[in-house]
Motif scaffolding. Structure first.
Motif, PDB file in Angstrom:
ATOM      1  N   TRP A 174       0.684  -1.202   0.077  1.00  0.00           N
ATOM      2  CA  TRP A 174      -0.003   0.083  -0.131  1.00  0.00           C
ATOM      3  C   TRP A 174       0.862   1.056  -0.101  1.00  0.00           C
ATOM      4  O   TRP A 174       1.948   1.404   0.854  1.00  0.00           O
ATOM      5  CB  TRP A 174      -0.750   0.031   1.317  1.00  0.00           C
ATOM      6  N   THR A 175       0.450   2.384  -0.704  1.00  0.00           N
ATOM      7  CA  THR A 175       1.143   3.459  -0.680  1.00  0.00           C
ATOM      8  C   THR A 175       0.100   4.674  -0.335  1.00  0.00           C
ATOM      9  O   THR A 175      -1.005   4.874  -0.880  1.00  0.00           O
ATOM     10  CB  THR A 175       1.845   3.828  -2.189  1.00  0.00           C
ATOM     11  N   MET A 178       0.016  -1.881  14.293  1.00  0.00           N
ATOM     12  CA  MET A 178      -0.184  -2.969  13.629  1.00  0.00           C
ATOM     13  C   MET A 178       0.683  -2.888  12.220  1.00  0.00           C
ATOM     14  O   MET A 178       0.408  -4.071  11.431  1.00  0.00           O
ATOM     15  CB  MET A 178      -1.876  -3.023  13.101  1.00  0.00           C
ATOM     16  N   ILE A 179       1.410  -2.168  11.955  1.00  0.00           N
ATOM     17  CA  ILE A 179       2.499  -2.091  11.022  1.00  0.00           C
ATOM     18  C   ILE A 179       3.899  -2.315  11.468  1.00  0.00           C
ATOM     19  O   ILE A 179       4.427  -1.788  12.448  1.00  0.00           O
ATOM     20  CB  ILE A 179       2.222  -0.849  10.410  1.00  0.00           C
ATOM     21  N   LYS A 237       9.723  -1.672   9.859  1.00  0.00           N
ATOM     22  CA  LYS A 237      10.635  -2.081   8.633  1.00  0.00           C
ATOM     23  C   LYS A 237      10.062  -2.005   7.345  1.00  0.00           C
ATOM     24  O   LYS A 237      10.604  -1.972   6.367  1.00  0.00           O
ATOM     25  CB  LYS A 237      11.249  -3.276   9.010  1.00  0.00           C
ATOM     26  N   ASP A 238       8.643  -1.926   7.301  1.00  0.00           N
ATOM     27  CA  ASP A 238       7.962  -1.895   5.875  1.00  0.00           C
ATOM     28  C   ASP A 238       7.420  -0.635   5.702  1.00  0.00           C
ATOM     29  O   ASP A 238       6.868  -0.645   4.604  1.00  0.00           O
ATOM     30  CB  ASP A 238       6.646  -2.907   6.065  1.00  0.00           C
ATOM     31  N   ILE A 239       7.830   0.436   6.657  1.00  0.00           N
ATOM     32  CA  ILE A 239       7.498   1.899   6.239  1.00  0.00           C
ATOM     33  C   ILE A 239       8.549   2.385   5.874  1.00  0.00           C
ATOM     34  O   ILE A 239       9.684   2.447   6.127  1.00  0.00           O
ATOM     35  CB  ILE A 239       7.191   2.484   7.463  1.00  0.00           C
ATOM     36  N   HIS A 240       8.245   3.357   4.446  1.00  0.00           N
ATOM     37  CA  HIS A 240       9.249   4.237   4.117  1.00  0.00           C
ATOM     38  C   HIS A 240       8.545   5.547   3.927  1.00  0.00           C
ATOM     39  O   HIS A 240       7.807   5.617   2.949  1.00  0.00           O
ATOM     40  CB  HIS A 240       9.560   3.533   2.386  1.00  0.00           C
ATOM     41  N   LEU A 241       9.177   6.389   4.586  1.00  0.00           N
ATOM     42  CA  LEU A 241       8.533   7.748   4.638  1.00  0.00           C
ATOM     43  C   LEU A 241       9.313   8.565   4.158  1.00  0.00           C
ATOM     44  O   LEU A 241      10.592   8.783   3.909  1.00  0.00           O
ATOM     45  CB  LEU A 241       8.452   8.273   6.275  1.00  0.00           C
TER      46      LEU A 241
END
Length: 73
Positions: free
Chosen positions: A24-25, A55-56, A59-63
């Motif tokens: 998702w983005t 819930m996230i 390491k999967d978040i790219h801000l």
């Protein structure tokens, strides 16, 4: 949450995902960088956001803070 003050300053928002919904983005357009940074600080104190963020896997978040390019000449 859309009535919260931090949402009022956003210009536009798009939520996109892959066809299998595994990635998702969330693209949020702010009037300026100061509004973007202030909104993120405000979000940290919103209980619903804290629940969502828990819930996230971080390491999967790219801000990214990106600057739009005007392609019209």
């Amino acid at each position: 949450m859309k009535n919260e003050q931090y949402v009022m300053e956003l210009v536009e928002r798009q939520l996109l995902h892959t066809s299998d919904e595994t990635q998702w983005t969330d693209i949020v357009y702010w009037s300026d960088m100061q509004m973007a940074v202030a909104a993120m600080e405000k979000l940290k104190s919103v209980p619903a956001f804290q629940t969502f963020a828990s819930m996230i896997d971080s390491k999967d978040i790219h801000l990214l803070h990106l600057i739009p390019v005007n392609l019209e000449t």
